[in-house]
Design an enzyme around this catalytic site. Structure first.
Site, PDB file in Angstrom:
ATOM      1  N   GLY A 182      64.660  61.740  43.916  1.00  0.00           N
ATOM      2  CA  GLY A 182      64.874  60.809  45.024  1.00  0.00           C
ATOM      3  C   GLY A 182      64.835  61.248  46.532  1.00  0.00           C
ATOM      4  O   GLY A 182      65.404  60.816  47.517  1.00  0.00           O
ATOM      5  N   SER A 183      64.290  62.783  46.668  1.00  0.00           N
ATOM      6  CA  SER A 183      64.270  63.148  47.895  1.00  0.00           C
ATOM      7  C   SER A 183      63.299  62.466  48.993  1.00  0.00           C
ATOM      8  O   SER A 183      63.497  62.470  50.117  1.00  0.00           O
ATOM      9  CB  SER A 183      63.737  64.813  47.814  1.00  0.00           C
ATOM     10  N   ASN A 184      62.208  61.752  48.185  1.00  0.00           N
ATOM     11  CA  ASN A 184      61.419  61.108  49.179  1.00  0.00           C
ATOM     12  C   ASN A 184      62.124  59.579  49.568  1.00  0.00           C
ATOM     13  O   ASN A 184      61.927  59.169  50.413  1.00  0.00           O
ATOM     14  CB  ASN A 184      60.134  60.656  48.365  1.00  0.00           C
ATOM     15  N   LYS A 239      56.183  55.359  36.156  1.00  0.00           N
ATOM     16  CA  LYS A 239      55.631  54.432  35.393  1.00  0.00           C
ATOM     17  C   LYS A 239      54.415  53.624  36.304  1.00  0.00           C
ATOM     18  O   LYS A 239      54.566  53.466  37.342  1.00  0.00           O
ATOM     19  CB  LYS A 239      56.781  53.255  34.919  1.00  0.00           C
ATOM     20  N   LEU A 240      53.905  52.621  35.415  1.00  0.00           N
ATOM     21  CA  LEU A 240      52.952  51.652  36.042  1.00  0.00           C
ATOM     22  C   LEU A 240      53.638  50.394  36.292  1.00  0.00           C
ATOM     23  O   LEU A 240      54.506  50.084  35.312  1.00  0.00           O
ATOM     24  CB  LEU A 240      51.857  51.492  35.104  1.00  0.00           C
ATOM     25  N   ASN A 276      52.304  54.378  47.279  1.00  0.00           N
ATOM     26  CA  ASN A 276      52.811  55.493  46.483  1.00  0.00           C
ATOM     27  C   ASN A 276      52.443  56.817  47.071  1.00  0.00           C
ATOM     28  O   ASN A 276      51.619  57.098  47.793  1.00  0.00           O
ATOM     29  CB  ASN A 276      52.046  55.605  45.093  1.00  0.00           C
ATOM     30  N   HIS A 323      51.996  60.566  46.467  1.00  0.00           N
ATOM     31  CA  HIS A 323      51.261  61.542  45.359  1.00  0.00           C
ATOM     32  C   HIS A 323      51.119  62.982  45.662  1.00  0.00           C
ATOM     33  O   HIS A 323      50.596  63.454  46.854  1.00  0.00           O
ATOM     34  CB  HIS A 323      49.841  61.083  44.751  1.00  0.00           C
ATOM     35  N   ASP A 376      46.728  56.207  40.590  1.00  0.00           N
ATOM     36  CA  ASP A 376      46.404  56.808  41.959  1.00  0.00           C
ATOM     37  C   ASP A 376      45.036  56.588  42.549  1.00  0.00           C
ATOM     38  O   ASP A 376      44.474  57.488  42.795  1.00  0.00           O
ATOM     39  CB  ASP A 376      46.400  58.500  41.311  1.00  0.00           C
TER      40      ASP A 376
HETATM   41  C1  GRF Z   1      57.595  64.194  44.080  1.00  0.00           C
HETATM   42  O1  GRF Z   1      56.622  65.606  43.839  1.00  0.00           O
HETATM   43  C2  GRF Z   1      56.374  63.091  44.141  1.00  0.00           C
HETATM   44  O2  GRF Z   1      55.381  63.583  45.078  1.00  0.00           O
HETATM   45  C3  GRF Z   1      56.332  62.845  42.799  1.00  0.00           C
HETATM   46  O3  GRF Z   1      57.473  63.050  42.274  1.00  0.00           O
HETATM   47  C4  GRF Z   1      58.199  63.898  42.771  1.00  0.00           C
HETATM   48  C5  GRF Z   1      59.473  62.986  43.242  1.00  0.00           C
HETATM   49  O4  GRF Z   1      60.286  63.660  43.745  1.00  0.00           O
HETATM   50  N1  GRF Z   1      55.686  61.497  42.638  1.00  0.00           N
HETATM   51  P1  GRF Z   1      61.793  62.877  44.400  1.00  0.00           P
HETATM   52  O5  GRF Z   1      62.291  62.141  43.309  1.00  0.00           O
HETATM   53  O6  GRF Z   1      61.317  61.962  45.533  1.00  0.00           O
HETATM   54  O7  GRF Z   1      62.442  63.986  44.775  1.00  0.00           O
END
Ligand code: GRF
Length: 193
Positions: free
Chosen positions: A14-16, A93-94, A109, A111, A152
């Site tokens: 969940g860092s994003n 998942k899709l 999304n 990627h 993607d």
């Molecule tokens: C990231 O590398 C993202 O690009 C990929 O999965 C990872 C997710 O990282 N889709 P986080 O869970 O957001 O830390």
């Protein structure tokens, strides 16, 4: 203009997700994250949501093996929170086709590669960075794109490159790309009204 009501789908750390939440707090996003949904009950991303007082849901096709039940579980969350933007952030998942179609143009999304290269089935997590290094690429990066019915594949919104160095390991490259992900995902979300 109604504020954005964002749902973030996650599977891992969940860092994003955290980068988007922090960007909301900095006033850079025209709305807020109102729901976090994970297929993985152990995802730290769910803990992050709870710590941020955001509704967190564990919905998986193990819990709901009947597709219609899985779909209605997700739909009830989207309706309950009047979601009008879906962000996939490390979601493995899709999404059900019915949701991809209903939210077309409102699902994005992140990627960890420069799509269209190193995308598609099996290209997730560390596998992406291994493939980039094995191919001897001089650069990699991250891409935020619209989600459509093909993995993607949707139109690219933002892309940013990073160098690949000869002594890079997949883990070192992954960390360099992740930093870029944390910058371009909030930027992309900030483009929506
Ligand atoms: C990231 O590398 C993202 O690009 C990929 O999965 C990872 C997710 O990282 N889709 P986080 O869970 O957001 O830390």
């Amino acid at each position: 203009m109604a504020d954005l009501s964002i749902a973030v789908f996650v599977s891992g750390g969940g860092s994003n997700l955290q980068a988007v939440i922090d960007s909301v707090k900095d006033g850079k996003i025209h709305g807020q994250v109102n729901a976090v949904i994970s297929n993985n009950s152990a995802a730290f991303a769910l803990r992050r949501a709870e710590m941020e007082h955001i509704a967190a849901y564990h919905i998986s096709n193990k819990l709901f093996p009947v597709p219609a039940d899985f779909l209605s579980q997700i739909n009830s969350v989207l309706v309950r929170h009047s979601i009008n933007l879906i962000v996939l952030a490390g979601y493995m998942k899709l999404l059900p086709l019915e949701i991809v179609r209903r939210f077309r143009g409102r699902i994005i999304n992140i990627h960890p590669a420069l799509l269209p290269k190193y995308g598609g089935h099996g290209m997730y997590g560390i596998n992406v960075h291994k493939a980039v290094i094995d191919a001897g690429e001089a650069q990699s990066g991250a891409t935020v794109h619209f989600v459509d019915e093909v993995y993607d594949n949707g139109a690219i919104i933002i892309q940013r490159a990073v160098p690949v160095f000869p002594d890079d390991t997949p883990e070192i490259l992954a960390a360099r790309v992740l930093e870029v992900e944390h910058r371009i995902l909030p930027l992309a979300v900030g483009m929506f009204l």
